[in-house]
Design a protein around this motif. Structure first.
Motif, short mmCIF file in Angstrom:
data_model
loop_
_atom_site.label_atom_id
_atom_site.label_comp_id
_atom_site.label_asym_id
_atom_site.label_seq_id
_atom_site.Cartn_x
_atom_site.Cartn_y
_atom_site.Cartn_z
N THR A 170 62.14 27.20 73.19
CA THR A 170 62.44 28.54 73.68
C THR A 170 63.20 28.39 74.99
OG1 THR A 170 60.29 28.56 74.79
CG2 THR A 170 60.42 29.61 72.64
N GLY A 171 64.01 29.34 75.31
CA GLY A 171 64.82 29.26 76.52
C GLY A 171 65.82 30.38 76.61
N ALA A 172 66.21 30.93 75.47
CA ALA A 172 67.15 32.05 75.50
C ALA A 172 66.48 33.34 75.97
CB ALA A 172 67.78 32.25 74.12
N ALA A 173 65.14 33.39 75.89
CA ALA A 173 64.44 34.60 76.34
C ALA A 173 64.55 34.78 77.85
CB ALA A 173 62.96 34.52 75.94
N TRP A 174 64.65 33.68 78.59
CA TRP A 174 64.62 33.81 80.06
C TRP A 174 65.86 34.53 80.58
CZ3 TRP A 174 60.27 33.13 78.63
CH2 TRP A 174 59.71 31.95 78.12
N PRO A 175 67.09 34.17 80.19
CA PRO A 175 68.23 34.95 80.67
C PRO A 175 68.23 36.37 80.15
CG PRO A 175 68.95 33.30 79.07
CD PRO A 175 67.52 32.98 79.43
N ARG A 176 67.67 36.58 78.96
CA ARG A 176 67.59 37.95 78.44
C ARG A 176 66.72 38.81 79.37
NH1 ARG A 176 64.40 41.00 73.95
NH2 ARG A 176 63.95 42.79 75.24
N TYR A 177 65.56 38.27 79.79
CA TYR A 177 64.70 39.05 80.68
C TYR A 177 65.29 39.13 82.08
CZ TYR A 177 60.94 39.89 77.41
OH TYR A 177 60.20 40.36 76.35
N ALA A 178 65.93 38.07 82.54
CA ALA A 178 66.55 38.11 83.86
C ALA A 178 67.62 39.20 83.92
CB ALA A 178 67.16 36.75 84.20
N ALA A 179 68.34 39.38 82.80
CA ALA A 179 69.37 40.43 82.76
C ALA A 179 68.76 41.82 82.88
CB ALA A 179 70.17 40.32 81.46
N GLU A 180 67.48 41.95 82.53
CA GLU A 180 66.78 43.23 82.67
C GLU A 180 66.24 43.44 84.08
OE1 GLU A 180 63.64 43.62 79.86
OE2 GLU A 180 64.89 43.21 78.12
N ARG A 206 66.89 14.14 88.12
CA ARG A 206 66.39 15.16 87.21
C ARG A 206 65.98 16.43 87.95
NH1 ARG A 206 62.81 13.67 82.23
NH2 ARG A 206 63.77 15.65 81.62
N ARG A 207 65.51 16.32 89.16
CA ARG A 207 65.23 17.53 89.94
C ARG A 207 66.51 18.32 90.16
NH1 ARG A 207 61.77 13.97 92.72
NH2 ARG A 207 63.29 13.65 94.40
N ASN A 208 67.60 17.62 90.47
CA ASN A 208 68.87 18.30 90.66
C ASN A 208 69.38 18.90 89.35
OD1 ASN A 208 69.00 17.77 93.40
ND2 ASN A 208 70.08 15.82 93.12
N GLU A 209 69.20 18.19 88.24
CA GLU A 209 69.58 18.74 86.94
C GLU A 209 68.80 20.02 86.66
OE1 GLU A 209 70.81 14.66 84.47
OE2 GLU A 209 68.78 15.50 84.27
N LEU A 210 67.52 20.01 87.00
CA LEU A 210 66.70 21.20 86.75
C LEU A 210 67.18 22.38 87.58
CD1 LEU A 210 64.29 22.59 85.46
CD2 LEU A 210 62.84 21.62 87.26
N ARG A 211 67.52 22.14 88.82
CA ARG A 211 68.01 23.24 89.66
C ARG A 211 69.28 23.85 89.07
NH1 ARG A 211 66.41 19.33 93.77
NH2 ARG A 211 64.48 20.08 94.78
N LYS A 212 70.15 22.99 88.54
CA LYS A 212 71.36 23.50 87.89
C LYS A 212 71.04 24.26 86.62
CE LYS A 212 74.34 19.83 89.71
NZ LYS A 212 75.16 18.63 89.36
N ALA A 213 70.05 23.78 85.87
CA ALA A 213 69.67 24.44 84.61
C ALA A 213 69.06 25.81 84.85
CB ALA A 213 68.68 23.56 83.84
N CYS A 214 68.40 25.99 85.99
CA CYS A 214 67.77 27.27 86.28
C CYS A 214 68.79 28.39 86.44
CB CYS A 214 66.91 27.17 87.54
SG CYS A 214 65.35 26.28 87.31
N GLU A 215 70.00 28.06 86.86
CA GLU A 215 71.00 29.09 87.16
C GLU A 215 71.36 29.91 85.93
OE1 GLU A 215 74.26 27.27 89.17
OE2 GLU A 215 72.99 26.44 90.78
N PRO A 216 71.81 29.32 84.81
CA PRO A 216 72.15 30.15 83.65
C PRO A 216 70.93 30.83 83.03
CG PRO A 216 72.31 27.82 83.08
CD PRO A 216 72.16 27.90 84.57
N LEU A 217 69.74 30.28 83.24
CA LEU A 217 68.53 30.87 82.67
C LEU A 217 68.03 32.06 83.48
CD1 LEU A 217 66.51 27.68 81.66
CD2 LEU A 217 67.97 29.12 80.21
N GLY A 218 68.55 32.23 84.68
CA GLY A 218 68.08 33.33 85.51
C GLY A 218 66.74 33.05 86.18
N ARG A 250 71.18 29.43 77.21
CA ARG A 250 70.19 28.37 76.98
C ARG A 250 70.89 27.02 76.79
NH1 ARG A 250 68.46 29.29 71.61
NH2 ARG A 250 70.43 28.23 71.26
N ASP A 251 71.97 27.02 76.01
CA ASP A 251 72.72 25.77 75.79
C ASP A 251 73.34 25.26 77.09
OD1 ASP A 251 72.08 25.97 73.12
OD2 ASP A 251 74.03 26.78 72.52
N ALA A 252 73.78 26.16 77.95
CA ALA A 252 74.33 25.75 79.24
C ALA A 252 73.26 25.09 80.10
CB ALA A 252 74.93 26.95 79.97
N ALA A 253 72.04 25.61 80.02
CA ALA A 253 70.94 25.00 80.76
C ALA A 253 70.65 23.60 80.22
CB ALA A 253 69.69 25.87 80.67
#
Length: 252
Positions: A23-33, A65-77, A201-204
């Motif tokens: 799962t992962g596409a739900a997070w940007p969907r909710y962030a958009a709300e 990996r911490r830096n990768e995670l910070r970058k992944a958080c951006e598209p997920l909201g 989600r794919d960008a993350a």
């Protein structure tokens, strides 16, 4: 729920990339709300892949990996991130009062109505760290609203007890014969329409460059299980009859 309280989701996972591997596409969907999303990630992923060919060294992997995670958080909201830095692969060895206490502290600070973590099976991989974060998050969910649990949070940080309303586990449809895993998750009680958010989600996932040795499994999972939306198992309270279409069902 008070109208003044912002809608908030707390994700509680073990490793960088757990937030988007299934799962992962739900997070940007909710962030958009306008929903606030906070991630508690217990380890820095230092026992994972260094990449093929290697992107970094074993000694530097946790930092990368911490830096990768910070970058992944951006598209997920995901707007908030807690990284306690526990040893990857040894999460079950962290004393319960330490890990549970950190998650309780995060719950009291963030004040989420909804908490999402792995189920008791530890996701399709059955990883012991996934099972450990499941146990700790469930216990934290039970204790966060109890003023007698971790009273130092109130005295040291002025954090009042807070009880989240709903606890969800990541799940998936039953695997087809021949799929790379035959592990079954909890029953699907909740299905979230993520149309238009799969690319985020794919960008993350793309941000987790060191872990792209697992791309085949990522692609299989997304194609087989999450093409029509993200699915969850509502553990608490008891799931209502029928399938929920909103993690905040009954709370809005």
């Amino acid at each position: 729920m008070s109208a003044a309280e912002p809608l908030t989701i707390l994700l509680s996972f073990a490793h960088p990339d757990d937030e988007c591997f299934g799962t992962g596409a739900a997070w940007p969907r909710y962030a958009a709300e306008g929903v606030r999303i906070h991630l508690f990630c217990a380890t820095d992923g230092g026992a994972g892949s260094v990449g093929t060919p290697p992107i970094t060294t074993r000694d530097e992997l946790g930092r990368v990996r911490r830096n990768e995670l910070r970058k992944a958080c951006e598209p997920l909201g995901i707007g908030g991130l807690t990284l306690p830095g526990h040893p990857d692969g040894k999460l079950a060895q962290v004393p319960d009062d330490v890990l549970v206490g950190q998650i309780v502290e995060t719950m009291r600070e963030v004040r989420p109505q909804v908490v999402v973590t792995f189920g008791p099976e530890g996701a399709p991989s059955e990883h012991p760290d996934h099972k450990a974060i499941h146990r700790a998050t469930v216990r934290a969910f039970e204790l966060s609203g109890d003023a007698e649990a971790f009273p130092e949070h109130a005295s040291d940080r002025f954090l009042a007890p807070f009880a989240p309303s709903k606890l969800y586990f990541v799940t998936w449809p039953d695997p087809e014969p021949g799929f790379f895993t035959q592990v079954r998750g909890g029953s699907v009680t909740t299905r979230i329409d993520t149309t238009g958010y799969g690319d985020l989600r794919d960008a993350a996932w793309s941000a987790h460059r060191t872990q792209h040795t697992h791309r085949d499994k990522y692609d299989q999972i997304q194609s087989a299980w999450y093409q029509n939306g993200d699915v969850f198992h509502l553990d608490r309270p008891a799931a209502p009859d029928g399938t929920e279409r909103d993690l905040f069902a009954g709370l809005r």
